[in-house]
Motif scaffolding. Structure first.
Motif, PDB file in Angstrom:
ATOM      1  N   ILE A  40       0.845  -1.201   0.000  1.00 10.77           N
ATOM      2  CA  ILE A  40       0.000   0.000   0.000  1.00 10.77           C
ATOM      3  C   ILE A  40       0.876   1.245   0.000  1.00 10.77           C
ATOM      4  O   ILE A  40       2.060   1.199   0.356  1.00 10.77           O
ATOM      5  N   GLU A  41       0.281   2.359  -0.395  1.00 10.12           N
ATOM      6  CA  GLU A  41       0.963   3.644  -0.351  1.00 10.12           C
ATOM      7  C   GLU A  41      -0.064   4.734  -0.054  1.00 10.12           C
ATOM      8  O   GLU A  41      -1.213   4.654  -0.494  1.00 10.12           O
ATOM      9  N   PRO A  42       0.326   5.767   0.722  1.00 12.27           N
ATOM     10  CA  PRO A  42      -0.618   6.847   1.050  1.00 12.27           C
ATOM     11  C   PRO A  42      -0.740   7.847  -0.090  1.00 12.27           C
ATOM     12  O   PRO A  42       0.247   8.150  -0.783  1.00 12.27           O
ATOM     13  N   ALA A  43      -1.945   8.371  -0.275  1.00 11.26           N
ATOM     14  CA  ALA A  43      -2.196   9.339  -1.357  1.00 11.26           C
ATOM     15  C   ALA A  43      -3.373  10.233  -0.956  1.00 11.26           C
ATOM     16  O   ALA A  43      -4.033  10.012   0.058  1.00 11.26           O
ATOM     17  N   ASP A  44      -3.615  11.266  -1.770  1.00 15.20           N
ATOM     18  CA  ASP A  44      -4.761  12.170  -1.580  1.00 15.20           C
ATOM     19  C   ASP A  44      -4.811  12.750  -0.168  1.00 15.20           C
ATOM     20  O   ASP A  44      -5.800  12.628   0.556  1.00 15.20           O
ATOM     21  N   LEU A  45      -3.741  13.406   0.228  1.00 18.42           N
ATOM     22  CA  LEU A  45      -3.643  13.966   1.569  1.00 18.42           C
ATOM     23  C   LEU A  45      -4.587  15.150   1.731  1.00 18.42           C
ATOM     24  O   LEU A  45      -4.701  15.992   0.838  1.00 18.42           O
ATOM     25  N   THR A  46      -5.261  15.224   2.880  1.00 19.70           N
ATOM     26  CA  THR A  46      -6.147  16.350   3.180  1.00 19.70           C
ATOM     27  C   THR A  46      -5.921  16.812   4.616  1.00 19.70           C
ATOM     28  O   THR A  46      -5.452  16.048   5.467  1.00 19.70           O
ATOM     29  N   CYS A  47      -6.259  18.048   4.860  1.00 19.53           N
ATOM     30  CA  CYS A  47      -6.185  18.642   6.184  1.00 19.53           C
ATOM     31  C   CYS A  47      -7.549  19.262   6.486  1.00 19.53           C
ATOM     32  O   CYS A  47      -8.008  20.122   5.726  1.00 19.53           O
ATOM     33  N   GLU A  48      -8.197  18.821   7.555  1.00 22.45           N
ATOM     34  CA  GLU A  48      -9.563  19.256   7.857  1.00 22.45           C
ATOM     35  C   GLU A  48     -10.487  19.056   6.646  1.00 22.45           C
ATOM     36  O   GLU A  48     -11.245  19.944   6.273  1.00 22.45           O
ATOM     37  N   SER A  64      -5.498  13.550   7.056  1.00 19.10           N
ATOM     38  CA  SER A  64      -6.061  12.305   6.522  1.00 19.10           C
ATOM     39  C   SER A  64      -5.372  11.931   5.218  1.00 19.10           C
ATOM     40  O   SER A  64      -4.800  12.779   4.528  1.00 19.10           O
ATOM     41  N   TRP A  65      -5.467  10.655   4.873  1.00 16.57           N
ATOM     42  CA  TRP A  65      -4.998  10.177   3.572  1.00 16.57           C
ATOM     43  C   TRP A  65      -5.781   8.918   3.220  1.00 16.57           C
ATOM     44  O   TRP A  65      -6.456   8.316   4.067  1.00 16.57           O
ATOM     45  N   VAL A  66      -5.710   8.528   1.955  1.00 15.78           N
ATOM     46  CA  VAL A  66      -6.290   7.262   1.524  1.00 15.78           C
ATOM     47  C   VAL A  66      -5.153   6.323   1.161  1.00 15.78           C
ATOM     48  O   VAL A  66      -4.030   6.753   0.882  1.00 15.78           O
ATOM     49  N   LEU A  67      -5.449   5.022   1.184  1.00 13.91           N
ATOM     50  CA  LEU A  67      -4.450   3.999   0.880  1.00 13.91           C
ATOM     51  C   LEU A  67      -4.701   3.429  -0.507  1.00 13.91           C
ATOM     52  O   LEU A  67      -5.823   3.062  -0.842  1.00 13.91           O
ATOM     53  N   SER A 111      -6.208   6.146   9.274  1.00 12.54           N
ATOM     54  CA  SER A 111      -5.665   7.032   8.245  1.00 12.54           C
ATOM     55  C   SER A 111      -6.542   8.265   8.050  1.00 12.54           C
ATOM     56  O   SER A 111      -6.329   9.020   7.099  1.00 12.54           O
ATOM     57  N   GLN A 112      -7.524   8.460   8.929  1.00 12.22           N
ATOM     58  CA  GLN A 112      -8.460   9.566   8.789  1.00 12.22           C
ATOM     59  C   GLN A 112      -8.530  10.395  10.074  1.00 12.22           C
ATOM     60  O   GLN A 112      -8.606   9.856  11.179  1.00 12.22           O
ATOM     61  N   LEU A 113      -8.465  11.731   9.890  1.00 10.19           N
ATOM     62  CA  LEU A 113      -8.706  12.687  10.968  1.00 10.19           C
ATOM     63  C   LEU A 113      -7.785  12.454  12.166  1.00 10.19           C
ATOM     64  O   LEU A 113      -8.211  12.379  13.314  1.00 10.19           O
ATOM     65  N   LEU A 114      -6.483  12.382  11.870  1.00 13.87           N
ATOM     66  CA  LEU A 114      -5.472  12.233  12.919  1.00 13.87           C
ATOM     67  C   LEU A 114      -5.004  13.622  13.337  1.00 13.87           C
ATOM     68  O   LEU A 114      -4.512  14.397  12.524  1.00 13.87           O
ATOM     69  N   SER A 115      -5.147  13.948  14.600  1.00 13.40           N
ATOM     70  CA  SER A 115      -4.883  15.301  15.082  1.00 13.40           C
ATOM     71  C   SER A 115      -3.391  15.625  15.067  1.00 13.40           C
ATOM     72  O   SER A 115      -2.561  14.831  15.537  1.00 13.40           O
TER      73      SER A 115
END
Length: 373
Positions: A40-48, A64-67, A111-115
């Motif tokens: 797997i690899e992380p992609a589509d990074l978002t903040c809030e 957050s990111w998607v795998l 992988s979602q909404l990590l502070s």
């Protein structure tokens, strides 16, 4: 990576020798597994929930990111750990350094909404970040593509600009819908710069809709900004990066206001006029560390635009717009504009809390063209 195993056949006599050989083979297999790419690899990074947001006023924004599977035909892929780096500039992040936050490895499948849990953020700060993960076999992925967010104005004391508007006042008239004869106003401020800034961000909040222009160019692709808010207690500001539009010499910042919710009866309060108002503050940074702040105040000027709202914003009263092209001033937001008949903006003091807009803006997605007139 190759794993070479050599041995003397005489050493393998007995169970002890066989056990040593199996241990060596297991170590070799583990080495080869660790060298293989992660599943797997992380992609589509978002903040809030946002991609590369500008002007967030959140002290601990959530990342957050998607795998993505590196092999679409494989099964059983999952994340077992994550490692986030946050840096104050892109160059530091590219060196795999997190001078703002280095989370180190955290055993987790989240992988979602990590502070964010790094250094205290400050107003106007830029944060560059990236993440890598470990898969179900403890293999480490490559770092994600970098993303970023910028911090807005965190404290009320960060605002030094003033709310401004015009001397226009809406009066409800009879009719269905009741007509609004007041044009949407243009506001502008001219200023001179010795050099172009290395970075410039302007924060704009309005009661009523706004469009931002710099040196004749509309900034961004949003429409009907800010998004709808109950303006009895709060106004949302939108942050725009305008460094690329500013240049040495004379510059102009312009704001085109629309009446919209400024005349909506349930949102009316005694400390606001029955017309649109705006507060805007631009923070400019230059080479060498020099900074400059520009804000709305009584030095701004205003002029009627060609656009007038038809009807009012009220229950079952949502009209259209009347645009009078004979009133156009093509250079209204350029340094060459003749301002001899422009009026001085009026300062207001509404008791409104200012906070950042933290949703995707309204955008025009499709244009509907008439088939006949």
């Amino acid at each position: 990576m190759k794993c070479l195993l050599t041995f003397n056949p005489g050493v393998l006599n007995g169970q002890r020798g066989i056990g040593c050989a199996l241990a060596l083979l297991l170590a070799c297999a583990t080495t080869l597994s660790a060298a293989a790419p992660a599943s797997i690899e992380p992609a589509d990074l978002t903040c809030e929930y946002l991609k590369n947001p500008v002007g967030l006023d959140v002290l601990q924004p959530r990342l957050s990111w998607v795998l993505r599977a590196t092999d679409a035909n494989a099964r059983g892929q999952r994340q077992t750990a994550w490692h986030i780096l946050v840096a104050g500039d892109r160059a530091t992040l590219d060196r795999d350094k997190g001078d703002v936050w280095d989370s180190h490895w955290v055993a987790s499948d989240s992988s979602q909404l990590l502070s964010y849990n790094g250094r205290a953020l400050r107003s106007g700060q830029i944060c560059w970040w990236k993440v890598r993960v470990k898969d179900e076999k403890n293999r480490t992925s490559a770092w994600s593509e970098p993303a970023r967010w910028s911090v807005g104005l965190l404290e009320a004391s960060d605002w030094t600009a003033k709310w401004i508007g015009t001397d226009q006042q809406f009066e409800r008239k009879q009719g269905s819908p009741p007509d609004n004869q007041l044009p949407d106003p243009w506001l502008r401020k001219s200023f001179s710069l010795e050099s172009a800034p290395t970075r410039a961000v302007i924060y704009v909040a309005s009661v009523g809709y706004h469009e931002l222009y710099v040196n004749g160019q509309k900034i961004g692709d949003s429409v009907l900004s800010p998004c709808t808010t109950d303006h009895t207690k709060r106004a949302r500001y939108v942050a725009y990066e305008i460094g690329d539009q500013l240049r040495p010499g004379q510059n102009v910042i312009g704001i085109w206001l629309g009446f919209s919710w400024s005349i909506f009866p349930p949102y009316r309060t005694a400390d606001k006029p029955a017309s649109p108002i705006v507060i805007a503050q631009a923070d400019l940074e230059f080479a060498g560390g020099r900074k400059l702040r520009l804000g709305t105040d009584s030095s701004w000027r205003w002029h009627p635009s060609p656009n007038t709202t038809i009807g009012v914003w009220d229950f079952m009263h949502f009209g259209g717009e009347r645009y009078d092209a004979s009133q156009e001033l093509p250079q209204w937001c350029e340094a060459t504009c003749d301002m001899s008949d422009w009026k001085t903006a009026k300062v207001f003091e509404p008791k409104l809390i200012l906070s950042a807009q933290k949703v995707e803006p309204n955008r025009a997605m499709k244009e509907i063209k008439p088939v006949a007139i």
